[in-house]
Design an enzyme around this catalytic site. Sequence first.
Site, mmCIF file in Angstrom:
data_model
loop_
_atom_site.group_PDB
_atom_site.id
_atom_site.type_symbol
_atom_site.label_atom_id
_atom_site.label_comp_id
_atom_site.label_asym_id
_atom_site.label_seq_id
_atom_site.Cartn_x
_atom_site.Cartn_y
_atom_site.Cartn_z
ATOM 1 C CD GLU A 48 31.278 -3.792 14.681
ATOM 2 O OE1 GLU A 48 31.077 -4.340 15.776
ATOM 3 O OE2 GLU A 48 32.068 -2.826 14.536
ATOM 4 C CE LYS A 115 33.405 -6.248 18.033
ATOM 5 N NZ LYS A 115 32.680 -4.957 17.945
ATOM 6 C CB CYS A 151 35.061 -3.607 15.205
ATOM 7 S SG CYS A 151 35.227 -1.828 15.533
ATOM 8 C CB SER A 177 36.255 2.312 14.023
ATOM 9 O OG SER A 177 37.179 2.965 14.862
#
Length: 547
Positions: A48, A115, A151, A177
């Site tokens: 990400e 996202k 994510c 993360s």
Amino acid sequence: MTGKGRLTIALAQDDYLVGHITGNQDRIISRIAEARDRVGADLVVFPELALTGYPPEDLLLRPGFMRRTEQALAEVQDAAQGIDVLVGHPRAEGDRRYNSLSWLRDGKVIGSYDKWDLPNYAVFDERRYFVPGDSPLVVDLKGVKVGAIVCEDTWTPGAAAAAREAGAQIIVSANASPYFENKHVERAHILRERQAETGLPVIYLNCVGGQDELVFDGHSLAIDANGQVGEPGPLCQEALLEVTFDPSGGKLHYDHWPAGQAERLPVIYEVLKRGLRDYVLKNGFESVVFGLSGGIDSALTAAIAADALGPDKVLAVMMPSRHTSELSLILASEQIAELGLRHENISIEPIYQAQLKQLAEVFGDTRENFTEENLQARARGSVVMALSNKFGHLPLATSNKSELATGYSTIYGDMCGGYSPIKDVLKTLVYELSDWRNTLSNAIPQGVIDRPPSAELAPNQFDQDKLPSYEVLDDIITRYVEQDQSIHDMVEAGIEETIARRVAGMVLAAEYKRRQGAPGPRITRKAFGRDRRYPITSGWRDSGIGV
């Protein structure tokens, strides 16, 4: 390339420095070539926001930052030849920004994914910067339908379900993360939920590296169509991982997937090391300096620093005063010798005496109190800062979470520093980590671990003169700070009300100190700093009733 129907997927579990767009671009292009030429992968996946690093925060609000990101993406796009590439980056569309993945093939963008679920809790502020997407991305690669998500989309069911409905046979999740204790266990649980809901294998790529208060631990993970979770990937280490997907049975074959450490104390220690190392080096320092007292907190800090940077990059300073015991000097000297640290012994007594003399007329016949104690701590802080300024060392603060929670620390004194390696480590965990570290080699003298903790700022002073036992204190801090329990909740759990109320009051009163403290690596679900944001000026006190 693999045979028809089987996909080899390379995962770039790497460290992408926030804001260093050119460096991240070059790293991505290099990994594309490696995945294509050495691994023979069909697809290489990047984490990400790999192009900008995570989290870029208000850099995203600068038009020049977004323009430079677009230019870098074009360079990566041109390099995407002979292999498919899935790369994370911020994407602008008019005045709207998205947290996106672009699927690149033969120099073209063949699809983009924005996202869906933007976290806005704990350390995350994504709704400040991004708007959510609402469309799945499923791409045909060698006859296999591959879905892509980002994510938080993995932690909620909607995006994965949409990918499944769009025909996906496998889902790839690109993540940034950050670590907290036992995060890999929680990730495995989440993957089981998504797999059970969709029936699909899920590959979960995470990035690596320290970024201010956050540490990204890697520990990439995957689950096959039968619900079998593999071992977590390397801990806090860069790696190009390889996994092959067989769509005929939904199985995953781990071609290059070194298993990462998963035991509690080794994982926490490694995260603390990575956080310290990256903060020092990424901010242009090469070495650190701090006060070594002969106590447990500075001793653990010394071990972490030596392991993270090498002992030749660590300057430990003994700064005795009239209240420093001979045992403290002996134990500090033992650790210096054991770890091979650079060191200095600079007495603060002349500084302390000069300050007392200078303030004598103003103080008059007032009784001594914590003021005289704090003068000593601040004298030590000034010595550490002088050595930092003169020789370019990053100064380290050595306070632990228990002290910072209760205000049992001196602002501009022992809190003085540019980074606080054990800021989120409760005192009881300080002892656990010290004992564990000594199982590897002698790093912390046993005498340091065994002696009663003391600030040594007054005669016969011990921590437990002013604080509950650390076992009780840390239990209250965990409940009150990390779990948001009320006084009522804690009393119901068997904690004495007067102690719970006293500690809660100390936590609230010390907010102004913590706000001025150094950043440090987050290892719990709720760390002081960007994670727990309380007002300094506040009339709130827990009433003891209600939630």
